[in-house]
Design a protein around this motif. Structure first.
Motif, PDB file in Angstrom:
ATOM      1  N   VAL A  51      -8.957   0.922   9.704  1.00  0.00           N
ATOM      2  CA  VAL A  51      -8.650   1.090   8.283  1.00  0.00           C
ATOM      3  C   VAL A  51      -7.133   1.113   8.086  1.00  0.00           C
ATOM      4  N   SER A  53      -5.059   1.923   4.852  1.00  0.00           N
ATOM      5  CA  SER A  53      -4.908   2.232   3.434  1.00  0.00           C
ATOM      6  C   SER A  53      -3.441   2.177   3.080  1.00  0.00           C
ATOM      7  N   THR A  79      -9.989  -4.637  -3.329  1.00  0.00           N
ATOM      8  CA  THR A  79     -10.563  -3.554  -4.141  1.00  0.00           C
ATOM      9  C   THR A  79      -9.442  -2.688  -4.698  1.00  0.00           C
ATOM     10  N   LEU A  87     -12.614   7.973  -5.511  1.00  0.00           N
ATOM     11  CA  LEU A  87     -12.486   8.281  -4.080  1.00  0.00           C
ATOM     12  C   LEU A  87     -12.984   9.699  -3.811  1.00  0.00           C
ATOM     13  N   GLN A 106      -7.158  -1.444  -1.765  1.00  0.00           N
ATOM     14  CA  GLN A 106      -7.865  -1.344  -0.488  1.00  0.00           C
ATOM     15  C   GLN A 106      -8.199  -2.747   0.022  1.00  0.00           C
ATOM     16  N   SER A 108      -8.153  -5.202   3.986  1.00  0.00           N
ATOM     17  CA  SER A 108      -7.987  -5.086   5.432  1.00  0.00           C
ATOM     18  C   SER A 108      -6.543  -5.418   5.800  1.00  0.00           C
ATOM     19  N   GLY A 217     -14.327   4.751  -1.773  1.00  0.00           N
ATOM     20  CA  GLY A 217     -13.719   5.173  -0.516  1.00  0.00           C
ATOM     21  C   GLY A 217     -14.033   6.638  -0.243  1.00  0.00           C
ATOM     22  N   THR A 233     -13.968   2.715   3.643  1.00  0.00           N
ATOM     23  CA  THR A 233     -13.394   2.158   2.414  1.00  0.00           C
ATOM     24  C   THR A 233     -13.915   0.756   2.142  1.00  0.00           C
ATOM     25  N   GLN A 235     -13.279  -2.853   1.064  1.00  0.00           N
ATOM     26  CA  GLN A 235     -12.099  -3.720   1.136  1.00  0.00           C
ATOM     27  C   GLN A 235     -12.373  -5.017   0.374  1.00  0.00           C
ATOM     28  N   TRP A 240     -16.781  -3.493   4.004  1.00  0.00           N
ATOM     29  CA  TRP A 240     -16.332  -2.101   4.119  1.00  0.00           C
ATOM     30  C   TRP A 240     -15.929  -1.861   5.564  1.00  0.00           C
TER      31      TRP A 240
END
Ligand SMILES: Cc1cc2nc3c(=O)[nH]c(=O)nc-3n(C[C@H](O)[C@H](O)[C@H](O)COP(=O)(O)OP(=O)(O)OC[C@H]3O[C@@H](n4cnc5c(N)ncnc54)[C@H](O)[C@@H]3O)c2cc1C
Length: 446
Positions: A51, A53, A79, A87, A106, A108, A217, A233, A235, A240
């Motif tokens: 992840v 973020s 996202t 969240l 959000q 990758s 998320g 999360t 993405q 996800w």
């Protein structure tokens, strides 16, 4: 202003190249890896499977460097999650109250990097050269660096010398930048390390819309008595990522899908976990060991070569669970540009001081949080217990009080000033939630 070479095309190298564009006549961005046609995890950035973020503070700085970038990525499938209303964030055992405080991008890491590289590659004064490794700096006998020697990896015969007025080390935490100082006859910067022994395991899933509940998320942070955490999360394009982590050997997440999901079961809400079971894994499980947070004190060097600066993880690698590394990289790029407004003379000293300023609070917060964990060695139990109780009380207050929740969020997301945490209302709320406790008890439970 001549030619600048940025070595390493991770987030810090891309941001630095953007910052130098328009300042130097030409900028060359050199990367050892070659790039796939579509976003993919690559060898030089294995953390790309986990992840990544981007804090709202980081998104603001990226927008300044690359105007329109956030909306562009959102339009391209990324996202945008309402912070904090879309969240679920649980730190130190308490859930942050869901007050609306802006949006979080959000996506990758490979997707983010790919789009940034596209932007940087489109700048008329920047050339991106991939499949080339920086071997060592070159000097013309003056007190500084006059370029860098490059070669194709594993082919020393392909070496070439590239002259540069500035070389930027964006080679990451394991890069050679600090060793270059020794090679040039200067002392290496002092290294501070905090051994945290954290391991990550991550898997990406294709998820039907709504199958994991309303939140976009979920972040369940480790606690002193359960030193394991999970970040789930949404993405780009309904994929996800679930990243699990744990402090200390007995808590490192497993690599087999079934055991991986069993580890997640203890952390996620039952509905989310059930939804995940029917989701389709689109990758295998990737692992990443993170033994220690690390900071190099370039800013304390009494003498340093002219024409060489380090940025990003080469300066400071923060425990990734706090998600601040990319934001710091973007902040440093802005600082580099500011410093260059005064020319290149004395740049390393001026810039490394600014970089230290960008790193100071994220380093302080993340190492304080780490030191509150009984699994992290080297902190006196009394101090560890005090830190643990402070974080727990702050989060208990943030679970019900919107102003405390906003102050916590602004500090951890590097959005506003952390001074909000010192406001009288926040301090009073935290003190009301303070509970006496004993670290020894927390240690024994573990
Ligand atoms: C598991 C994990 C999860 C993370 N999650 C987050 C998160 O959620 N949010 C966040 O903000 N940050 C996160 N981070 C941190 C983030 O990845 C980095 O802080 C950020 O990307 C800045 O790194 P960098 O560009 O300085 O270095 P890197 O990303 O390490 O890039 C260095 C680049 O230099 C290249 N290179 C190295 N040596 C040479 C050479 N000699 N010649 C040419 N090229 C070279 C490498 O191939 C690579 O491309 C995470 C890190 C890890 C490990």
């Amino acid at each position: 202003m001549g030619h600048a070479v940025v070595v390493g095309a991770g987030i810090s190298g891309l941001c630095a190249a953007r910052a130098l564009s328009g300042v130097f006549d030409h900028v060359t961005l050199v990367e050892r890896d070659t790039f796939a046609a579509a976003p993919a995890v690559r060898r030089g950035v294995p953390q790309g499977a986990h992840v990544h973020s981007l804090t709202p503070g980081g998104a603001v700085v990226l927008e300044e460097l690359f105007p329109g970038f956030v909306e562009e990525l959102a339009a391209d499938g990324g996202t945008l999650a309402g912070a904090l209303d879309e969240l679920e964030i649980v730190f130190f055992g308490s859930r942050l109250r869901q007050v609306p405080l802006g949006r979080v991008l959000q996506v990758s890491r490979p997707f983010l990097e790919d789009r940034l590289r596209e932007r940087v590659g489109a700048l008329p004064d920047v050339t991106v050269r991939s499949g080339l490794e920086a071997i060592e700096p070159i000097t013309d006998g003056s007190a500084g660096v006059s370029g860098v020697r490059l070669a194709r990896p594993g082919e020393p015969g392909s070496a070439e010398e590239v002259a540069a007025d500035l070389v930027v080390d964006a080679m990451g935490r394991a890069g050679r930048g600090a060793a270059w100082y020794r090679a040039l006859g200067y002392p290496e910067p002092r290294v501070r390390r905090l051994h945290v022994d954290v391991a990550y395991a991550s898997c990406r899933y294709q998820v039907a819309p709504g199958a994991l509940g309303p939140a976009k998320g979920v972040l369940i942070g480790a606690t002193q008595t359960r030193p394991r955490g999970a970040v789930l999360t949404q993405q780009e394009n309904d994929a996800w990522v679930l990243s699990l982590y744990g402090f200390g050997k007995g808590h490192h997440p497993p690599h087999q899908q079934q055991d991986f999901l069993a580890f997640a079961r203890d952390l996620l809400a039952p509905d989310t976990w059930r939804g995940l079971q029917s989701a389709e894994p689109i990758t295998g499980i990737s692992s990443f060991a993170y033994p220690a947070a690390l900071r190099r004190d370039f800013h304390r060097l009494r003498s340093a070569p002219e024409g060489l600066v380090s940025v990003g993880d080469a300066v400071c690698s923060l425990n990734p669970i706090y998600g601040a590394g990319m934001t710091v990289a973007a902040l440093e790029a802005k600082a580099l540009r500011r410093c260059l407004a005064k020319g290149t003379a004395g740049l390393p000293r001026r810039f490394h001081r600014e970089a230290a300023r960008a790193v100071r609070l994220p380093w302080l917060f993340s190492t304080m949080a780490d030191r509150s964990m009984p699994q992290v060695p080297g902190t006196h139990p009394t101090l560890a217990g005090l830190l643990a109780r402070s974080f727990q009380a702050t989060m208990r207050a943030a679970a019900t009080d919107a102003r405390v929740a906003a102050a916590v969020w602004n500090a951890v997301s590097l959005t506003g000033s952390p001074a909000g945490l010192a406001r009288p209302h926040v301090v009073a709320a935290v003190l009301r939630h303070w509970r006496p406790g004993s670290t020894t008890a927390a240690r024994r439970k573990d």
